[in-house]
Design an enzyme around this catalytic site. Structure first.
Site, PDB file in Angstrom:
ATOM      1  N   HIS A   1       0.885  -1.157   0.026  1.00 37.84           N
ATOM      2  CA  HIS A   1       0.114  -0.200  -0.204  1.00 37.84           C
ATOM      3  C   HIS A   1       0.894   1.495  -0.003  1.00 37.84           C
ATOM      4  CE1 HIS A   1      -3.242  -2.718   0.519  1.00 37.84           C
ATOM      5  NE2 HIS A   1      -2.603  -2.998   1.659  1.00 37.84           N
TER       6      HIS A   1
ATOM      7  N   SER B   1      13.917  21.883 -16.385  1.00 38.04           N
ATOM      8  CA  SER B   1      13.203  22.592 -16.606  1.00 38.04           C
ATOM      9  C   SER B   1      13.145  23.409 -17.416  1.00 38.04           C
ATOM     10  CB  SER B   1      12.177  22.953 -14.755  1.00 38.04           C
ATOM     11  OG  SER B   1      11.366  23.904 -15.581  1.00 38.04           O
TER      12      SER B   1
ATOM     13  N   LYS C   1      15.087  21.983 -11.346  1.00 38.67           N
ATOM     14  CA  LYS C   1      14.586  20.556 -11.704  1.00 38.67           C
ATOM     15  C   LYS C   1      15.604  19.265 -12.376  1.00 38.67           C
ATOM     16  CE  LYS C   1      11.127  19.923 -11.016  1.00 38.67           C
ATOM     17  NZ  LYS C   1       9.662  19.968 -11.614  1.00 38.67           N
TER      18      LYS C   1
ATOM     19  N   GLU D   1       9.178   8.459 -17.114  1.00 40.28           N
ATOM     20  CA  GLU D   1       8.282   8.222 -17.106  1.00 40.28           C
ATOM     21  C   GLU D   1       6.558   8.626 -18.626  1.00 40.28           C
ATOM     22  OE1 GLU D   1       7.452  12.660 -14.275  1.00 40.28           O
ATOM     23  OE2 GLU D   1       7.718  13.181 -16.522  1.00 40.28           O
TER      24      GLU D   1
END
Length: 460
Positions: free
Chosen positions: A153, A274, A280, A287
């Site tokens: 979980h 970024s 960043k 992704e």
């Protein structure tokens, strides 16, 4: 192409919707290989002369050289790769080219070409997955004893080793390779010679063409042979299942690379920045792998919907069988290469992993097991006692092994000094010696077995 049946040519829109050359040109190698095998068989069976077969074969070889050097030209009037090859062959050797299509149809021709292409795609995919497995093995061996929190979980559950965690993905990829292998074995039958749908009256030798093209045998039913796309669906199912596993690993890297976790630092080669926030480091490659899984699953759904209501034998809908397979193959190849690169180059921050394992009461189950094993409590009672200990530790802001013996005995007097040996994360992982467990010795044993399975000698 249509001979005397049609007085007028197709409408412009009809020509556009009917043409498949923009995508089925990828089949040119398979199409030429199938034609070489077919014409050789025709000559051996005295259906065409040896001289004509030699001229056709020479022409096919010249076309292959042209396509290899300059790509396949696209003439929408010629519709597909089969007619492009045949038309070019006629330009090169004249009317003799027309003998090539004796005893076959575009229906069995495309079914054969497509099986050959999918078979090649499976072989390329398997090679890529073997490389990913080797990368996982190398990193798992490096971190066979590195402690991290195991999650259920997405909550800290029990400590495991990073090597054990990575080997879980090795096992997933192992099953993926098995699915592709099974699909390849099942599809390795040759449709060539089934003609349009009913077979042919020419005395062809289907076993010869099957053998020449590396198939195990010819297909047994001509109707099934030209209308079957199970092999493409099985390939897509295996690809979709594999992409889901890659997506899960990619998601872990996305989570682990975030500041709250800080478990990994992805290399510059697999990260982006970024346009506005200079601090960043975005895990874009992971992704995109995650995103590709959705597209690959969509490819499977697309072909399933295309095939679900088609009567026997061939229908033009089946022209749309190839784009989803081609797309899925390209996306999966990118995903495999990207995940392999990330696994090979990622920096695992094992200090952060250990700290997280130690902070999350992840040895609570070990305390319960100790109460069962050493103090004789039934497990449900031990579970209750352990819950009270965790509640106290949480209130005190301490790890379980930081509680004093007096504090522990105040909860249950059967606890003694020996319990502390069970409360460290190292003791916890070392105790999980059951087959398939996370104990470092078990992990190393499985790595050794895995090396033998895939034939690698990965060094730590």
């Amino acid at each position: 192409m249509w001979g005397g049946r049609f007085a007028e040519g197709p409408a412009a829109v009809m020509r556009a919707i009917n043409a498949s050359i923009p995508f089925d040109k990828r089949l040119w190698r398979q199409d030429i290989a199938g034609s070489r095998a077919h014409v050789a068989m025709l000559a051996d069976q005295a259906i065409v002369s040896q001289a004509d077969a030699a001229a056709i074969t020479d022409g096919l070889n010249r076309i292959a050289a042209e396509y290899e050097a300059g790509g396949v030209p696209e003439d929408m009037a010629l519709e597909d790769i089969h007619m492009h090859v045949e038309a070019r062959l006629a330009e090169l050797i004249g009317p003799t080219a027309g003998r090539l299509h004796t005893a076959r149809s575009r229906n069995d021709q495309v079914a054969t070409d497509f099986r050959l292409w999918v078979r090649d795609a499976i072989d390329a995919t398997d090679e890529g997955l073997a490389g990913l497995q080797r990368a996982l093995l190398a990193r798992a061996e490096e971190h066979a004893a590195s402690v991290m929190p195991g999650f259920t979980h997405l909550q800290a559950a029990q400590p495991v080793t990073l090597g054990h965690h990575l080997m879980a993905y090795f096992e997933m990829i192992h099953r993926d390779r098995g699915r592709f292998e099974d699909a390849r074995a099942r599809m390795n039958e040759c449709p060539l010679g089934s003609a349009a749908l009913a077979g042919t009256g020419f005395p062809i030798d289907r076993e010869a063409t099957a053998e020449a093209l590396g198939f195990d045998r010819p297909t047994d039913n001509s109707l099934d042979a030209v209308s079957d796309r199970d092999f493409a669906l099985e390939y897509l199912f295996a690809a979709a299942a594999c992409s889901l596993h890659l997506s899960r690993l990619a998601e872990e890297f996305v989570l682990w690379a975030s500041q709250p976790f800080g478990f990994v630092a992805l290399s510059d080669a697999w990260s982006t920045g970024s346009s506005i926030m200079p601090q960043k480091r975005n895990p874009d490659a992971a992704e995109l792998v995650r995103g590709h899984a959705g597209r690959i699953s969509g490819c499977l759904s697309a072909l399933m919907m295309t095939m679900k209501g088609l009567p026997l034998a061939y229908s033009k809908d089946m022209q749309d069988d190839k784009p989803p397979v081609f797309d899925a193959h390209d996306l999966l190849a990118l995903s495999i290469a990207a995940m392999t690169g990330m696994v090979e180059s990622v920096t695992f921050r094992t200090d952060r992993m250990r700290a997280a394992a130690e902070a999350g009461f992840s040895t609570a189950t070990d305390l319960a097991d100790w109460l069962v094993r050493e103090a004789g409590l039934p497990f449900r009672e031990a579970h209750h006692v352990t819950g009270a200990v965790v509640k106290l530790a949480e209130a005190e802001g301490k790890a379980l092994d930081a509680l004093t013996l007096d504090q522990l005995r105040a909860i249950d007097g059967r606890i003694d000094q020996r319990v502390y040996a069970a409360l460290s994360v190292d003791s916890s992982v070392a105790s999980r010696k059951s087959h398939g467990g996370t104990a470092p010795d078990q992990v190393r044993q499985r790595i050794a077995e895995a090396k033998a399975t895939i034939g690698t000698e990965t060094d730590a």
